[in-house]
Scaffold this motif. Structure first.
Motif, PDB file in Angstrom:
ATOM      1  N   THR B  47       3.557   2.907   3.781  1.00  0.00           N
ATOM      2  CA  THR B  47       3.009   3.622   2.860  1.00  0.00           C
ATOM      3  C   THR B  47       3.477   4.860   2.357  1.00  0.00           C
ATOM      4  O   THR B  47       3.554   5.191   1.233  1.00  0.00           O
ATOM      5  CB  THR B  47       1.558   3.798   3.567  1.00  0.00           C
ATOM      6  OG1 THR B  47       0.897   2.681   3.746  1.00  0.00           O
ATOM      7  CG2 THR B  47       0.475   4.569   2.502  1.00  0.00           C
ATOM      8  N   LEU B  51       4.522   6.172  -1.359  1.00  0.00           N
ATOM      9  CA  LEU B  51       4.150   7.272  -2.116  1.00  0.00           C
ATOM     10  C   LEU B  51       5.098   8.216  -2.511  1.00  0.00           C
ATOM     11  O   LEU B  51       5.122   8.718  -3.626  1.00  0.00           O
ATOM     12  CB  LEU B  51       3.059   8.145  -1.164  1.00  0.00           C
ATOM     13  CG  LEU B  51       1.843   7.540  -0.789  1.00  0.00           C
ATOM     14  CD1 LEU B  51       0.980   8.336   0.420  1.00  0.00           C
ATOM     15  CD2 LEU B  51       0.875   7.492  -1.966  1.00  0.00           C
ATOM     16  N   LEU B  52       5.949   8.590  -1.433  1.00  0.00           N
ATOM     17  CA  LEU B  52       7.294   9.283  -1.996  1.00  0.00           C
ATOM     18  C   LEU B  52       8.179   8.878  -3.172  1.00  0.00           C
ATOM     19  O   LEU B  52       8.516   9.571  -3.942  1.00  0.00           O
ATOM     20  CB  LEU B  52       8.215   9.307  -0.662  1.00  0.00           C
ATOM     21  CG  LEU B  52       7.638  10.250   0.488  1.00  0.00           C
ATOM     22  CD1 LEU B  52       8.670  10.226   1.682  1.00  0.00           C
ATOM     23  CD2 LEU B  52       7.420  11.805   0.040  1.00  0.00           C
ATOM     24  N   ASP B  54       6.569   6.971  -5.371  1.00  0.00           N
ATOM     25  CA  ASP B  54       5.786   6.814  -6.756  1.00  0.00           C
ATOM     26  C   ASP B  54       5.729   5.607  -7.120  1.00  0.00           C
ATOM     27  O   ASP B  54       6.035   5.101  -8.144  1.00  0.00           O
ATOM     28  CB  ASP B  54       6.300   7.938  -7.887  1.00  0.00           C
ATOM     29  CG  ASP B  54       5.059   8.005  -8.632  1.00  0.00           C
ATOM     30  OD1 ASP B  54       3.946   7.795  -8.224  1.00  0.00           O
ATOM     31  OD2 ASP B  54       4.941   8.815  -9.966  1.00  0.00           O
ATOM     32  N   ARG B  56       3.595   1.610  -6.237  1.00  0.00           N
ATOM     33  CA  ARG B  56       2.595   1.090  -5.769  1.00  0.00           C
ATOM     34  C   ARG B  56       2.539   0.670  -4.255  1.00  0.00           C
ATOM     35  O   ARG B  56       3.459   0.115  -4.034  1.00  0.00           O
ATOM     36  CB  ARG B  56       2.089  -0.325  -6.668  1.00  0.00           C
ATOM     37  CG  ARG B  56       0.748  -0.548  -6.471  1.00  0.00           C
ATOM     38  CD  ARG B  56       0.218  -1.502  -7.724  1.00  0.00           C
ATOM     39  NE  ARG B  56      -0.797  -2.220  -7.326  1.00  0.00           N
ATOM     40  CZ  ARG B  56      -2.127  -2.042  -7.661  1.00  0.00           C
ATOM     41  NH1 ARG B  56      -2.353  -0.781  -7.861  1.00  0.00           N
ATOM     42  NH2 ARG B  56      -3.048  -2.838  -7.039  1.00  0.00           N
ATOM     43  N   VAL B  57       1.501   1.106  -3.849  1.00  0.00           N
ATOM     44  CA  VAL B  57       1.533   1.028  -2.164  1.00  0.00           C
ATOM     45  C   VAL B  57       1.593  -0.660  -1.984  1.00  0.00           C
ATOM     46  O   VAL B  57       0.721  -1.076  -2.571  1.00  0.00           O
ATOM     47  CB  VAL B  57       0.413   1.427  -1.477  1.00  0.00           C
ATOM     48  CG1 VAL B  57       0.149   1.480   0.220  1.00  0.00           C
ATOM     49  CG2 VAL B  57       0.118   2.858  -1.809  1.00  0.00           C
ATOM     50  N   TRP B  59       0.809  -2.576   0.322  1.00  0.00           N
ATOM     51  CA  TRP B  59      -0.219  -3.602   1.086  1.00  0.00           C
ATOM     52  C   TRP B  59      -1.536  -3.545  -0.173  1.00  0.00           C
ATOM     53  O   TRP B  59      -2.350  -4.377   0.250  1.00  0.00           O
ATOM     54  CB  TRP B  59      -0.701  -3.077   2.294  1.00  0.00           C
ATOM     55  CG  TRP B  59      -1.116  -1.503   2.487  1.00  0.00           C
ATOM     56  CD1 TRP B  59      -0.138  -0.516   2.867  1.00  0.00           C
ATOM     57  CD2 TRP B  59      -2.187  -1.034   2.389  1.00  0.00           C
ATOM     58  NE1 TRP B  59      -1.014   0.606   2.857  1.00  0.00           N
ATOM     59  CE2 TRP B  59      -2.481   0.336   2.670  1.00  0.00           C
ATOM     60  CE3 TRP B  59      -3.580  -1.488   1.998  1.00  0.00           C
ATOM     61  CZ2 TRP B  59      -3.469   1.130   2.513  1.00  0.00           C
ATOM     62  CZ3 TRP B  59      -4.622  -0.562   1.937  1.00  0.00           C
ATOM     63  CH2 TRP B  59      -4.479   0.868   2.078  1.00  0.00           C
ATOM     64  N   LEU B  60      -1.489  -2.577  -1.134  1.00  0.00           N
ATOM     65  CA  LEU B  60      -2.539  -2.986  -2.257  1.00  0.00           C
ATOM     66  C   LEU B  60      -1.749  -3.887  -3.328  1.00  0.00           C
ATOM     67  O   LEU B  60      -2.347  -4.599  -3.978  1.00  0.00           O
ATOM     68  CB  LEU B  60      -2.647  -1.551  -2.798  1.00  0.00           C
ATOM     69  CG  LEU B  60      -3.447  -0.582  -2.028  1.00  0.00           C
ATOM     70  CD1 LEU B  60      -3.588   0.796  -2.724  1.00  0.00           C
ATOM     71  CD2 LEU B  60      -4.909  -1.128  -1.865  1.00  0.00           C
ATOM     72  N   LEU B 122      14.734   7.873   3.729  1.00  0.00           N
ATOM     73  CA  LEU B 122      13.655   7.161   3.255  1.00  0.00           C
ATOM     74  C   LEU B 122      13.470   5.999   4.090  1.00  0.00           C
ATOM     75  O   LEU B 122      12.461   5.515   4.568  1.00  0.00           O
ATOM     76  CB  LEU B 122      13.395   6.766   1.849  1.00  0.00           C
ATOM     77  CG  LEU B 122      13.038   7.901   1.031  1.00  0.00           C
ATOM     78  CD1 LEU B 122      13.307   7.533  -0.407  1.00  0.00           C
ATOM     79  CD2 LEU B 122      11.555   8.182   1.050  1.00  0.00           C
TER      80      LEU B 122
END
Lengths: 202, 202, 202
Positions: B47, B51-52, B54, B56-57, B59-60, B122
């Protein structure tokens, strides 16, 4: 309906800021720290939700939330210094805030076409994360883990919300029922000290 | 290849959820808290990476990861209550998860044209952050700091990965070698208690 | 002007990495942990700012920041092992870093049309969050809460910055005055142990 939701959101932010002040007040924290904890408590859940949904953060979109949180936080500071508040006084608005944030968060996620199950989790995140961050800042095991039903109350409510929507119930009706579930479960848990079984690995 | 990577990712998520349950189980945490720690442990690293970047997460984008984490977490709860597991049982899949997450995270970052050095970091974030958040929620000094080689094993592997890619080695080959490095270093560190020198300022 | 800002930003990152090493050095943390804490301390505030602003994370955009943080962190490790540094040595560059980060963060937020009040808060976030994360990783009550004026110094400076801009003062002049306010308040607070009143709820 939209205006009502907005008023509800602002109120929930203000209430959460106040609970942050009460929590921070138990630690040797200066006034700036109290404001920071109040803001984290009030805006943390919605902020994480918006980041996860890749949505503009709500208090940058509309600074009214920011002003509500700071105003309520400062009011709480003043209030606490003037009168000795019974600790339980805040449990009712706190439970109300949990109910409002949770259902609102799920609602927003569903509007962005998130899978319904993930949407219920994002609702719980919205309702719970502010308090978790608050407790982590204050260096305590988050209350949500050890207290009476809290996250469970929130999740039950969002699952009811998703189920009602799936069954074709109108959004406003489903939201009202779901908020009642969250609020009722939380209040009942506080009243009768209902807890989930504590899990300790052997 | 893609399908194999997907299966590997799902397995890593499931394994990390189980390690979260084992960690949370040592604290007075209720069942909801255990699920929350399991989810944080399993999904936290990916996650933060998304986010870093940019992006889409994950698990969404695909709720299968969510179901895998919750299913594995609940299975671990049941298992722990039934049988007394040797603590070391989970060290092997945990090291496997670290290897998979780290290389996968670097791979994703490189595909998005991130500088190779930032991409290796990362990757380490993907592999390590879930455990750090898990330990912070449980109010402990993160294991990654004080135990045997962990982050160092992950970082060594991603640097090997980047070096092999830079030398023109095919992606699947480089990934396999890198995962072996992470897994091997971590297992060797556990076996022979290899640690980096602890650094204490005078 | 742009080049000066860039040099300032790099310096602030390097200094913050060094303070992270000093903090982590008091804990039983291995070398990898020290690097991780240094990176978090140096890049944490700007990273959270960029996530909130939905902006590409600055150290992914330009890895120079990353190299500066790692280089400075390793230099600090070497330095601390060779000579016994007076603790106060770092207070001056740390205050400088706070001043630079805070005003820079506010500047960036204002360029993205954020409400001026929210922009001042994002400036404080940029200046303060790295240290908060550093202390949370090291499992301590964040210094920003209990020490001499810190967040308050930062916030005062950003409010002066916003007020001067609102009054029509040129950006570079306003920034210089604001940085001086932050730095001066922080140094004065350290020198004469100025604190905000600690707030403890009765």
């Amino acid at each position: 309906m939209e205006e009502l939701l907005y008023a509800i959101g602002i109120s929930a932010v203000a209430v959460s800021a106040m609970t942050g002040v009460l929590e921070a007040g138990r630690k040797p924290i200066d006034l700036f720290g109290v404001v920071l904890v109040a803001l984290t408590s009030a805006l943390g859940g919605g902020t994480v939700r918006d980041l996860l949904l890749d949505r503009r953060v709500f208090w940058l979109e509309d600074p009214t939330y920011l002003f509500a949180a700071i105003g309520a936080g400062l009011a709480a500071v003043a209030l606490v210094r003037m009168v000795r508040l019974p600790k339980n006084l805040f449990l009712i608005p706190d439970a109300l805030g949990l109910a409002l944030f949770t259902v609102l968060g799920t609602h927003i996620a569903l509007m962005l076409d998130v899978h319904w199950f993930a949407a219920t989790l994002l609702g719980v995140v919205t309702g719970v994360v502010g308090g978790v961050l608050r407790d982590m800042l204050c260096n305590e095991v988050p209350l949500v883990f050890s207290g009476e039903l809290y996250g469970t109350a929130a999740w039950s409510g969002t699952l009811v919300y998703a189920a009602l929507l799936g069954a074709g119930v109108a959004d406003s009706g489903a939201a009202l029922v779901a908020m009642t579930v969250v609020f009722g479960l939380r209040m009942a848990a506080v009243q009768w000290r209902i807890t989930l079984p504590t899990f300790v690995a052997r």
